[in-house]
Design a protein around this motif. Structure first.
Motif, short mmCIF file in Angstrom:
data_model
loop_
_atom_site.label_atom_id
_atom_site.label_comp_id
_atom_site.label_asym_id
_atom_site.label_seq_id
_atom_site.Cartn_x
_atom_site.Cartn_y
_atom_site.Cartn_z
N ALA A 229 0.83 -1.21 0.00
CA ALA A 229 0.00 0.00 0.00
C ALA A 229 0.86 1.26 0.00
N LEU A 230 2.07 1.16 0.53
CA LEU A 230 2.95 2.32 0.66
C LEU A 230 4.16 2.25 -0.27
N ALA A 231 4.17 1.29 -1.18
CA ALA A 231 5.31 1.10 -2.08
C ALA A 231 5.51 2.32 -2.97
N SER A 232 6.69 2.41 -3.52
CA SER A 232 7.00 3.48 -4.48
C SER A 232 6.06 3.39 -5.67
N LEU A 233 5.88 4.53 -6.31
CA LEU A 233 5.03 4.57 -7.50
C LEU A 233 5.63 3.68 -8.58
N ARG A 234 4.75 3.00 -9.30
CA ARG A 234 5.18 2.16 -10.41
C ARG A 234 4.85 2.88 -11.72
N ALA A 235 5.65 2.63 -12.73
CA ALA A 235 5.46 3.29 -14.02
C ALA A 235 4.05 3.09 -14.56
N GLU A 236 3.52 1.89 -14.42
CA GLU A 236 2.17 1.64 -14.96
C GLU A 236 1.10 2.43 -14.20
N GLU A 237 1.32 2.71 -12.91
CA GLU A 237 0.37 3.53 -12.15
C GLU A 237 0.42 4.98 -12.63
N ILE A 238 1.60 5.46 -12.91
CA ILE A 238 1.76 6.83 -13.39
C ILE A 238 1.11 6.98 -14.77
N GLU A 239 1.38 6.03 -15.65
CA GLU A 239 0.79 6.08 -17.00
C GLU A 239 -0.73 5.96 -16.94
N ALA A 240 -1.25 5.08 -16.10
CA ALA A 240 -2.70 4.93 -15.97
C ALA A 240 -3.32 6.21 -15.43
N SER A 241 -2.66 6.83 -14.46
CA SER A 241 -3.16 8.09 -13.89
C SER A 241 -3.16 9.18 -14.95
N ARG A 242 -2.11 9.24 -15.74
CA ARG A 242 -2.03 10.23 -16.81
C ARG A 242 -3.19 10.03 -17.80
N ALA A 243 -3.47 8.79 -18.17
CA ALA A 243 -4.57 8.51 -19.10
C ALA A 243 -5.91 8.94 -18.52
N ILE A 244 -6.11 8.69 -17.23
CA ILE A 244 -7.36 9.09 -16.56
C ILE A 244 -7.49 10.61 -16.57
N LEU A 245 -6.42 11.32 -16.25
CA LEU A 245 -6.43 12.78 -16.23
C LEU A 245 -6.71 13.35 -17.63
N ARG A 246 -6.12 12.76 -18.64
CA ARG A 246 -6.37 13.22 -20.02
C ARG A 246 -7.82 12.98 -20.41
N ARG A 247 -8.32 11.79 -20.12
CA ARG A 247 -9.69 11.44 -20.47
C ARG A 247 -10.69 12.37 -19.79
N ALA A 248 -10.35 12.83 -18.59
CA ALA A 248 -11.23 13.74 -17.84
C ALA A 248 -11.00 15.20 -18.23
N ASP A 249 -10.20 15.44 -19.27
CA ASP A 249 -9.87 16.79 -19.73
C ASP A 249 -9.21 17.65 -18.65
N LEU A 250 -8.44 17.02 -17.79
CA LEU A 250 -7.72 17.75 -16.74
C LEU A 250 -6.25 17.93 -17.08
N LEU A 251 -5.77 17.19 -18.06
CA LEU A 251 -4.36 17.25 -18.44
C LEU A 251 -4.28 17.49 -19.94
N GLY A 252 -4.01 18.75 -20.30
CA GLY A 252 -3.90 19.13 -21.70
C GLY A 252 -2.49 19.53 -22.05
N ASP A 253 -2.32 20.03 -23.26
CA ASP A 253 -0.99 20.41 -23.74
C ASP A 253 -0.35 21.53 -22.93
N ASP A 254 -1.17 22.44 -22.38
CA ASP A 254 -0.65 23.56 -21.60
C ASP A 254 -0.66 23.28 -20.09
N THR A 255 -1.01 22.06 -19.71
CA THR A 255 -1.09 21.72 -18.29
C THR A 255 0.23 21.12 -17.82
N HIS A 256 0.73 21.64 -16.72
CA HIS A 256 1.94 21.10 -16.12
C HIS A 256 1.59 20.43 -14.80
N VAL A 257 2.26 19.34 -14.53
CA VAL A 257 2.07 18.63 -13.27
C VAL A 257 3.05 19.23 -12.28
#
Length: 142
Positions: free
Chosen positions: A14-42
């Motif tokens: 539950a407390l492990a380091s972030l995994r690449a697939e979790e980051i990529e899945a999160s990015r896809a969710i944010l894009r699909r929700a129109d929260l992460l666009g070309d001008d959006t910085h994390v």
């Protein structure tokens, strides 16, 4: 008083380091929700840790991640929680700087700050008084 113990494997997962697939899945969710666009910085992305009491009780929940996003065009910032295991945005809150403060600085801003400071004649004069004249060797630090 007896303490209930939770298997180490469950809590460390539950407390492990972030995994690449979790980051990529999160990015896809944010894009699909129109929260992460070309001008959006994390500005920030990290594990939203589960409450210690639930972990110690053996209730391991799906991992959630917190993202602070800044639209560099409009300046709008959002605090977002996503859950890749559930393939969804859990919450979105617009950050109000006067109430919440600013999001962490994004990498792009470091070079902009340095550019502004290096252009300031008062700062350059202060550096000259210290014998520092090669601006390419000077970095602005918080």
């Amino acid at each position: 008083m007896q303490h209930r113990t939770t298997p180490l494997r469950a809590t460390t997962g539950a407390l492990a380091s972030l995994r690449a697939e979790e980051i990529e899945a999160s990015r896809a969710i944010l894009r699909r929700a129109d929260l992460l666009g070309d001008d959006t910085h994390v500005s920030y992305f990290g594990l939203l840790e589960q409450h210690k009491r639930t972990l110690l009780a053996g209730e391991v929940e799906p991992r959630r991640f917190r993202a602070m996003l800044v639209d560099m065009g409009s300046g709008a910032a959002h605090d977002v929680v996503v859950c890749p295991d559930e393939d969804r945005v859990v919450s979105v809150r617009r950050i109000e700087p006067a109430v919440d403060g600013q999001v962490p600085v994004v990498l792009l801003e470091f070079s902009l700050v340095e550019e502004v400071v290096h252009a300031d004649e008062r700062w350059r004069e202060a550096m000259r008084r210290r014998g520092l004249t090669d601006l390419t060797q000077l970095r602005v630090n918080r």
